[in-house]
Enzyme design. Structure first.
Site, short mmCIF file in Angstrom:
data_model
loop_
_atom_site.label_atom_id
_atom_site.label_comp_id
_atom_site.label_asym_id
_atom_site.label_seq_id
_atom_site.Cartn_x
_atom_site.Cartn_y
_atom_site.Cartn_z
N GLU A 126 0.18 3.56 1.77
CA GLU A 126 0.22 3.94 3.19
C GLU A 126 1.59 3.60 3.81
O GLU A 126 1.96 4.12 4.85
CB GLU A 126 -0.93 3.22 3.92
CG GLU A 126 -1.26 3.71 5.31
CD GLU A 126 -1.83 5.11 5.37
OE1 GLU A 126 -1.81 5.70 6.45
OE2 GLU A 126 -2.28 5.63 4.33
N TYR B 292 -1.37 0.04 10.58
CA TYR B 292 -1.62 -0.60 9.29
C TYR B 292 -0.42 -0.44 8.36
O TYR B 292 0.06 -1.41 7.77
CB TYR B 292 -2.88 0.01 8.66
CG TYR B 292 -3.10 -0.37 7.20
CD1 TYR B 292 -3.68 -1.59 6.85
CD2 TYR B 292 -2.72 0.49 6.16
CE1 TYR B 292 -3.87 -1.94 5.52
CE2 TYR B 292 -2.91 0.14 4.84
CZ TYR B 292 -3.49 -1.07 4.53
OH TYR B 292 -3.68 -1.42 3.20
N SER C 222 0.81 -1.22 0.00
CA SER C 222 0.00 0.00 0.00
C SER C 222 0.85 1.27 0.00
O SER C 222 1.92 1.32 0.61
CB SER C 222 -0.87 -0.01 1.27
OG SER C 222 -1.39 1.26 1.54
P1 NAP Z 1 -11.30 -4.80 1.79
O1 NAP Z 1 -12.44 -4.49 0.90
O2 NAP Z 1 -11.27 -4.29 3.19
O3 NAP Z 1 -11.17 -6.41 1.83
C1 NAP Z 1 -10.32 -7.04 2.74
C2 NAP Z 1 -10.53 -8.54 2.65
O4 NAP Z 1 -9.68 -9.18 3.61
C3 NAP Z 1 -11.95 -9.01 2.95
O5 NAP Z 1 -12.26 -10.09 2.12
C4 NAP Z 1 -11.83 -9.47 4.39
O6 NAP Z 1 -12.80 -10.42 4.75
C5 NAP Z 1 -10.46 -10.10 4.35
N1 NAP Z 1 -9.85 -10.30 5.68
C6 NAP Z 1 -9.82 -9.44 6.73
N2 NAP Z 1 -9.20 -10.01 7.78
C7 NAP Z 1 -8.84 -11.26 7.39
C8 NAP Z 1 -8.20 -12.35 8.03
N3 NAP Z 1 -7.80 -12.27 9.31
N4 NAP Z 1 -7.99 -13.48 7.32
C9 NAP Z 1 -8.40 -13.57 6.03
N5 NAP Z 1 -9.03 -12.59 5.37
C10 NAP Z 1 -9.25 -11.43 6.04
O7 NAP Z 1 -9.93 -4.34 1.12
P2 NAP Z 1 -9.61 -3.99 -0.42
O8 NAP Z 1 -9.85 -2.54 -0.63
O9 NAP Z 1 -10.26 -4.98 -1.30
O10 NAP Z 1 -8.03 -4.18 -0.43
C11 NAP Z 1 -7.44 -5.44 -0.77
C12 NAP Z 1 -6.03 -5.48 -0.23
O11 NAP Z 1 -5.27 -4.43 -0.83
C13 NAP Z 1 -5.89 -5.30 1.26
O12 NAP Z 1 -4.78 -6.06 1.69
C14 NAP Z 1 -5.56 -3.82 1.43
O13 NAP Z 1 -4.86 -3.61 2.63
C15 NAP Z 1 -4.72 -3.58 0.20
N6 NAP Z 1 -4.75 -2.22 -0.37
C16 NAP Z 1 -5.93 -1.63 -0.66
C17 NAP Z 1 -5.93 -0.37 -1.25
C18 NAP Z 1 -7.21 0.33 -1.62
O14 NAP Z 1 -7.16 1.55 -1.85
N7 NAP Z 1 -8.34 -0.37 -1.74
C19 NAP Z 1 -4.72 0.27 -1.56
C20 NAP Z 1 -3.52 -0.38 -1.25
C21 NAP Z 1 -3.55 -1.66 -0.67
P3 NAP Z 1 -14.28 -9.98 5.29
O15 NAP Z 1 -15.09 -9.69 4.05
O16 NAP Z 1 -14.72 -11.18 6.04
O17 NAP Z 1 -14.08 -8.76 6.15
O1 G4F Z 2 -10.69 6.54 2.72
P1 G4F Z 2 -9.66 6.42 3.77
O2 G4F Z 2 -10.06 5.74 5.04
O3 G4F Z 2 -8.40 5.75 3.11
P2 G4F Z 2 -6.86 5.65 3.55
O4 G4F Z 2 -6.67 5.94 4.98
O5 G4F Z 2 -6.07 6.49 2.58
O6 G4F Z 2 -6.56 4.10 3.32
C1 G4F Z 2 -6.99 3.42 2.15
O7 G4F Z 2 -6.01 3.55 1.16
C2 G4F Z 2 -4.74 2.94 1.47
C3 G4F Z 2 -3.79 3.22 0.30
O8 G4F Z 2 -3.03 4.38 0.60
C4 G4F Z 2 -4.99 1.46 1.67
F1 G4F Z 2 -3.81 0.81 1.87
C5 G4F Z 2 -5.92 1.25 2.83
O9 G4F Z 2 -6.18 -0.16 2.96
C6 G4F Z 2 -7.24 1.95 2.53
O10 G4F Z 2 -7.85 1.31 1.45
O11 G4F Z 2 -9.14 7.87 4.19
C7 G4F Z 2 -8.63 8.78 3.23
C8 G4F Z 2 -8.47 10.15 3.87
C9 G4F Z 2 -7.68 10.14 5.18
O12 G4F Z 2 -6.77 11.21 5.17
C10 G4F Z 2 -8.72 10.40 6.25
O13 G4F Z 2 -8.25 11.08 7.39
O14 G4F Z 2 -9.77 10.64 4.20
C11 G4F Z 2 -9.70 11.23 5.47
N1 G4F Z 2 -11.06 11.23 6.06
C12 G4F Z 2 -11.74 12.35 6.41
N2 G4F Z 2 -12.92 12.01 6.93
C13 G4F Z 2 -11.79 10.15 6.36
C14 G4F Z 2 -12.97 10.65 6.92
N3 G4F Z 2 -11.57 8.83 6.20
C15 G4F Z 2 -12.54 7.97 6.60
N4 G4F Z 2 -12.36 6.64 6.42
N5 G4F Z 2 -13.70 8.41 7.17
C16 G4F Z 2 -13.96 9.74 7.36
O15 G4F Z 2 -15.02 10.11 7.87
#
Ligand code: NAP
Ligand code: G4F
Length: 351
Positions: A136, A158, A134
């Site tokens: 992050e 995280y 990520s």
């Molecule tokens: P998500 O929608 O939160 O999905 C996470 C998945 O992981 C869900 O299927 C969840 O299952 C499963 N999970 C959680 N805890 C687990 C455990 N202990 N054992 C096995 N499975 C578990 O996340 P996403 O947005 O699809 O992201 C996919 C991956 O990419 C994650 O690793 C995330 O950290 C990474 N990532 C995401 C972003 C982004 O912007 N979306 C960016 C960079 C990296 P449940 O459905 O049961 O909760």
């Molecule tokens: O949507 P967010 O929670 O995403 P964040 O923290 O960037 O993380 C996501 O992207 C990462 C990649 O860089 C992934 F690795 C991670 O798994 C996840 O998918 O928050 C984005 C921004 C933050 O700065 C937060 O402080 O939005 C700001 N924010 C403001 N109000 C909020 C809110 N975020 C959330 N979730 N909820 C709020 O009410």
């Protein structure tokens, strides 16, 4: 003679990316296995549509109960499934929540990755592995834009757990000759994004406001900037990484960054509510102990070596998500959504 279908195993198949990746791999004739957690309610909503598929791709989709905290389960599944490719997407993926459950987050995201690598190593199964890293991990970033060479400086439990996972993948790649790619994906969103992430919270909030179910959306820091892309395009990049001759690490991003404020402005404008401030409340509960203020990715390595580049950018992403949430709320898109000017497809926002 026909080639045997490739077999993929996806951890996190019930999540946003897992569901798009499963569809993508099924479209490429893979046999897809997914690990899902036992839940007290249905948690397969995002993969339900595969079962409606007229081409019956569900016949090549197999779900197994499991968890990244359970090494014996992972060992067993790898031995039974013998996957050609593993996509490790399972994670506690919410940054703010990781401050509240840091040990759980580290156990799943960091040690879970290690358990998976050891299960593969111990099984003797020859498999290619994608690790969901990520942006992050850059945290309070030391360089703008971030490249594969930028130092990690995580600002959350995280981010720290993902840095451990990234490094352990590199160590197993170099130490044991395993084919492991680290994707460093910047934020990517879609109509399947979890509703507690800020983009989806805004688009579902607007749908609720328009249908009279909610008066205000309560948010935290509106000044943070993120590089937001479109999830279906990002899962294709994961697959492309495993198609290469050599394992490597790649940044996947759009090369644009926008603030939460800009997202609000774009989304509310689309439904002709120009004075969005009156629909927003600030709740300090959504502030993080440490904030990541600005992320911006340089995807030139992926462009050069994977021939990958983002197509959907900021303005179109906002529209896709908003239209989907209005439709889900039973609202007529024609009535609410403003027509976008042509230039907005590739983002007219601040670089
Ligand atoms: P998500 O929608 O939160 O999905 C996470 C998945 O992981 C869900 O299927 C969840 O299952 C499963 N999970 C959680 N805890 C687990 C455990 N202990 N054992 C096995 N499975 C578990 O996340 P996403 O947005 O699809 O992201 C996919 C991956 O990419 C994650 O690793 C995330 O950290 C990474 N990532 C995401 C972003 C982004 O912007 N979306 C960016 C960079 C990296 P449940 O459905 O049961 O909760
Ligand atoms: O949507 P967010 O929670 O995403 P964040 O923290 O960037 O993380 C996501 O992207 C990462 C990649 O860089 C992934 F690795 C991670 O798994 C996840 O998918 O928050 C984005 C921004 C933050 O700065 C937060 O402080 O939005 C700001 N924010 C403001 N109000 C909020 C809110 N975020 C959330 N979730 N909820 C709020 O009410």
């Amino acid at each position: 003679m026909t080639e045997k279908n490739k077999v993929a195993l996806i951890t996190g198949i019930t999540g946003q990316d897992g569901s798009y990746l499963a569809e993508f791999l099924l479209s490429k004739a893979y046999e897809v296995h997914g690990i899902m957690r036992r839940a007290s309610v249905f948690n397969t909503e995002r993969i339900e549509q595969i079962y409606q598929d007229p081409h019956q791709s569900h016949r090549r989709l197999f779900l197994h109960y499991g968890d990244l905290s359970d090494a014996s389960n992972l060992n067993q599944l790898i031995k039974i499934i013998k996957p050609d490719e593993i996509y490790n997407l399972g994670a506690q993926s919410h940054v703010k929540v990781s401050f509240e459950i840091p040990e759980y987050t580290a156990n799943t995201d960091a040690l879970g990755t290690l358990r998976l690598l050891d299960a593969v190593r111990g099984s003797g199964v020859k498999t290619k592995i994608y690790q969901a890293g990520s942006s992050e991990m850059f945290g309070q970033a030391t360089q703008m834009p971030q490249t594969e060479a930028t130092a990690f400086n995580p600002a959350s439990p995280y981010g720290a757990a993902k840095v451990f996972a990234h490094h352990i993948c590199k160590i197993y790649r170099e130490g044991y000759g395993m084919f492991i790619c680290n994707g460093i994906l910047f934020n990517h969103e879609s109509p399947r994004r979890g509703k507690t992430f800020v983009t989806r919270k805004i688009t579902t909030g607007i749908a609720n406001i328009l249908s009279g179910k909610q008066e205000k959306i309560y948010l935290g820091n509106l000044e943070a900037k993120r590089d937001w892309g479109y999830a279906p395009e990002y899962v294709e990049a994961m697959w492309l990484m495993l198609k290469q001759d050599k394992p490597d690490d790649y940044i996947i991003a759009t090369g644009e960054t926008h603030s939460i404020r800009e997202f609000l402005d774009a989304a509310f404008r689309l439904v002709n509510l120009n004075n969005w401030e009156k629909y927003i409340g600030i709740d300090p509960a959504y502030y993080r102990p440490v904030e990541v203020n600005l992320l911006l990715g340089d995807y030139s390595k992926a462009k050069k070596l994977l021939d990958w580049q983002p197509k959907v950018k900021f303005a179109e992403l906002v529209k896709i998500m908003l239209e989907a949430d209005l439709k889900q709320a039973g609202l007529d898109n024609q009535k609410f959504i403003q027509h976008l000017p042509n230039h907005s497809r590739n983002g007219a926002g601040i670089k």
